[in-house]
Motif scaffolding. Structure first.
Motif, PDB file in Angstrom:
ATOM      1  N   HIS A 103       0.812  -1.222   0.000  1.00  0.00           N
ATOM      2  CA  HIS A 103       0.000   0.000   0.000  1.00  0.00           C
ATOM      3  C   HIS A 103       0.841   1.264   0.000  1.00  0.00           C
ATOM      4  O   HIS A 103       0.436   2.285  -0.566  1.00  0.00           O
ATOM      5  CB  HIS A 103      -0.995  -0.003   1.175  1.00  0.00           C
ATOM      6  N   GLN A 104       2.022   1.238   0.610  1.00  0.00           N
ATOM      7  CA  GLN A 104       2.884   2.425   0.596  1.00  0.00           C
ATOM      8  C   GLN A 104       3.429   2.685  -0.810  1.00  0.00           C
ATOM      9  O   GLN A 104       3.541   3.832  -1.232  1.00  0.00           O
ATOM     10  CB  GLN A 104       4.018   2.272   1.610  1.00  0.00           C
ATOM     11  N   ASP A 105       3.759   1.616  -1.529  1.00  0.00           N
ATOM     12  CA  ASP A 105       4.198   1.770  -2.918  1.00  0.00           C
ATOM     13  C   ASP A 105       3.056   2.303  -3.775  1.00  0.00           C
ATOM     14  O   ASP A 105       3.259   3.162  -4.631  1.00  0.00           O
ATOM     15  CB  ASP A 105       4.691   0.436  -3.487  1.00  0.00           C
ATOM     16  N   THR A 106       1.851   1.789  -3.520  1.00  0.00           N
ATOM     17  CA  THR A 106       0.692   2.255  -4.279  1.00  0.00           C
ATOM     18  C   THR A 106       0.461   3.740  -4.050  1.00  0.00           C
ATOM     19  O   THR A 106       0.219   4.499  -5.003  1.00  0.00           O
ATOM     20  CB  THR A 106      -0.565   1.443  -3.907  1.00  0.00           C
ATOM     21  N   ALA A 107       0.552   4.201  -2.807  1.00  0.00           N
ATOM     22  CA  ALA A 107       0.349   5.617  -2.501  1.00  0.00           C
ATOM     23  C   ALA A 107       1.406   6.479  -3.198  1.00  0.00           C
ATOM     24  O   ALA A 107       1.099   7.534  -3.761  1.00  0.00           O
ATOM     25  CB  ALA A 107       0.380   5.841  -0.992  1.00  0.00           C
ATOM     26  N   ARG A 108       2.642   6.027  -3.187  1.00  0.00           N
ATOM     27  CA  ARG A 108       3.725   6.771  -3.846  1.00  0.00           C
ATOM     28  C   ARG A 108       3.492   6.831  -5.359  1.00  0.00           C
ATOM     29  O   ARG A 108       3.645   7.885  -5.990  1.00  0.00           O
ATOM     30  CB  ARG A 108       5.061   6.093  -3.525  1.00  0.00           C
ATOM     31  N   ARG A 109       3.094   5.711  -5.937  1.00  0.00           N
ATOM     32  CA  ARG A 109       2.847   5.667  -7.386  1.00  0.00           C
ATOM     33  C   ARG A 109       1.616   6.488  -7.771  1.00  0.00           C
ATOM     34  O   ARG A 109       1.590   7.125  -8.822  1.00  0.00           O
ATOM     35  CB  ARG A 109       2.689   4.213  -7.835  1.00  0.00           C
ATOM     36  N   GLU A 110       0.612   6.466  -6.927  1.00  0.00           N
ATOM     37  CA  GLU A 110      -0.591   7.264  -7.207  1.00  0.00           C
ATOM     38  C   GLU A 110      -0.236   8.746  -7.237  1.00  0.00           C
ATOM     39  O   GLU A 110      -0.696   9.491  -8.125  1.00  0.00           O
ATOM     40  CB  GLU A 110      -1.674   6.981  -6.147  1.00  0.00           C
ATOM     41  N   ALA A 111       0.601   9.198  -6.312  1.00  0.00           N
ATOM     42  CA  ALA A 111       1.017  10.599  -6.286  1.00  0.00           C
ATOM     43  C   ALA A 111       1.816  10.948  -7.539  1.00  0.00           C
ATOM     44  O   ALA A 111       1.622  12.013  -8.136  1.00  0.00           O
ATOM     45  CB  ALA A 111       1.840  10.884  -5.026  1.00  0.00           C
ATOM     46  N   ARG A 112       2.673  10.049  -7.951  1.00  0.00           N
ATOM     47  CA  ARG A 112       3.464  10.270  -9.170  1.00  0.00           C
ATOM     48  C   ARG A 112       2.562  10.370 -10.389  1.00  0.00           C
ATOM     49  O   ARG A 112       2.722  11.260 -11.228  1.00  0.00           O
ATOM     50  CB  ARG A 112       4.464   9.130  -9.329  1.00  0.00           C
TER      51      ARG A 112
END
Length: 164
Positions: A103-112
């Motif tokens: 989920h932390q990777d998903t949040a980072r990718r969503e922001a990108r």
């Protein structure tokens, strides 16, 4: 070739079966796979859903706003895919990561993705090969505007309980 409703990037066991499920539900789907062995296998099973061009042609074959499901291994491969795919997309397009990313990777990718005007969803796909092919349990998370683009397809392919 008619424009696809959605693209599936990654045609291993899960991606291939998910693409077949989408096609069975009446949607035009295109798939892309860079691994030659997996590409040959996917073509043998579903020639009509496999893109024969390069990545740019694959993405160009999806109607705008484009919807793309990444069915690749969680981790650095998703970031590498984003490096390649994001420049080929336009504001309003949507990416769903179906690879069970943290989920932390998903949040980072969503922001990108959001910085580029691209919607991004985390998409849990549960049920293994049979689920992907005939009705997976789907758990989507992200902005409602991103989900709205995928909603008709995800509802059509999802597993059904006795009460619907």
């Amino acid at each position: 070739m008619a424009e696809a409703d959605i693209g599936v990037l990654g045609l291993g066991v899960m991606g291939r079966n998910l693409a077949l499920n989408i096609a069975d539900r009446g949607f035009q789907v295109t798939g892309y796979e860079r691994d030659a062995k997996l590409l040959t296998q996917a073509r043998a099973e579903a020639e009509t859903v496999v893109s024969t061009g390069d990545l740019a042609s694959f993405i160009a074959g999806i109607r705008a706003p484009r919807a793309l499901i990444l069915m690749i291994t969680a981790g650095p491969a998703v970031d590498q895919a984003l490096d390649t795919v994001l420049p080929l997309l336009a504001p309003g397009d949507v990416i769903a990561d179906g690879g069970n990313s943290d989920h932390q990777d998903t949040a980072r990718r969503e922001a990108r993705a959001r910085e580029a005007g691209i919607g991004y969803l985390g998409l849990g796909v549960s049920g293994g090969e049979e689920g992907a092919r005939h009705g997976p349990a789907l758990m989507a998370g992200g902005a409602a505007t991103a989900y709205d683009r995928l909603d008709p397809i995800l509802l059509a392919i999802a597993a059904r309980a006795d009460d619907g």
